[in-house]
Design a protein around this motif. Structure first.
Motif: not given
Length: 159
Positions: A114-129
């Motif tokens: 289930x790759x949902x956690x990876x997508x969520x983590x990437x989105x969160x880090x992108x928003x941090x950037x």
């Protein structure tokens, strides 16, 4: 979706199912546009399993490389801006934290398919950037706030 994937309205699948499904022989995936909901992707079970196998193999290789050699984490940190240009806005310690979290989350997600956690983590880090890229936002988030407004009530208490 890439140019090689066909796209049709969902109603075509319902009204002309044989002709629409025949398009899967020419295209690995079929994008189904829906009026009243999120678009869907239709593919064969064999193609979905192939995709899963490739992602799983890449994940296992990345994780093994990141943990095996002392210099491999430096290599990962060096290539991250190519894969994720927005990491250039992160402070140096955050880039390292992102790399570690990326590898760990990809391994965990692969283990449960289930790759949902990876997508969520990437989105969160992108928003941090994004926050770091805007000097005004960064200043507002990092300034010392002397005023203490007390405990914040829960949303349920306000409603």
């Amino acid at each position: 979706m890439s140019a090689e994937n066909a796209a049709v309205n969902f109603s075509e699948l319902v009204n002309k199912n044989k002709q629409t499904l025949a398009r899967l022989k020419e295209s690995p995936r079929l994008l189904l546009h829906r009026r009243d909901g999120e678009d869907l992707v239709l593919t064969t079970a064999a193609r979905a399993e192939q995709d899963r196998t490739v992602v799983s193999a890449a994940t296992r290789m990345l994780a093994a490389m990141a943990r095996r050699e002392p210099g491999s984490m430096e290599l990962l940190l060096d290539v991250l801006p190519d894969a994720f240009p927005w990491v250039r806005f992160l402070p140096e310690p955050d880039v390292h934290a992102f790399a570690v979290e990326l590898v760990d989350t990809m391994r965990a997600a692969d283990s449960i398919n289930n790759s949902a956690a990876v997508a969520q983590m990437l989105t969160a880090w992108e928003h941090t950037a994004e926050a770091h890229s805007d000097p005004d936002v960064r200043a507002a988030l990092t300034m010392d706030h002397e005023a203490d407004y007390g405990p914040v009530p829960s949303p349920e208490a306000i409603a």
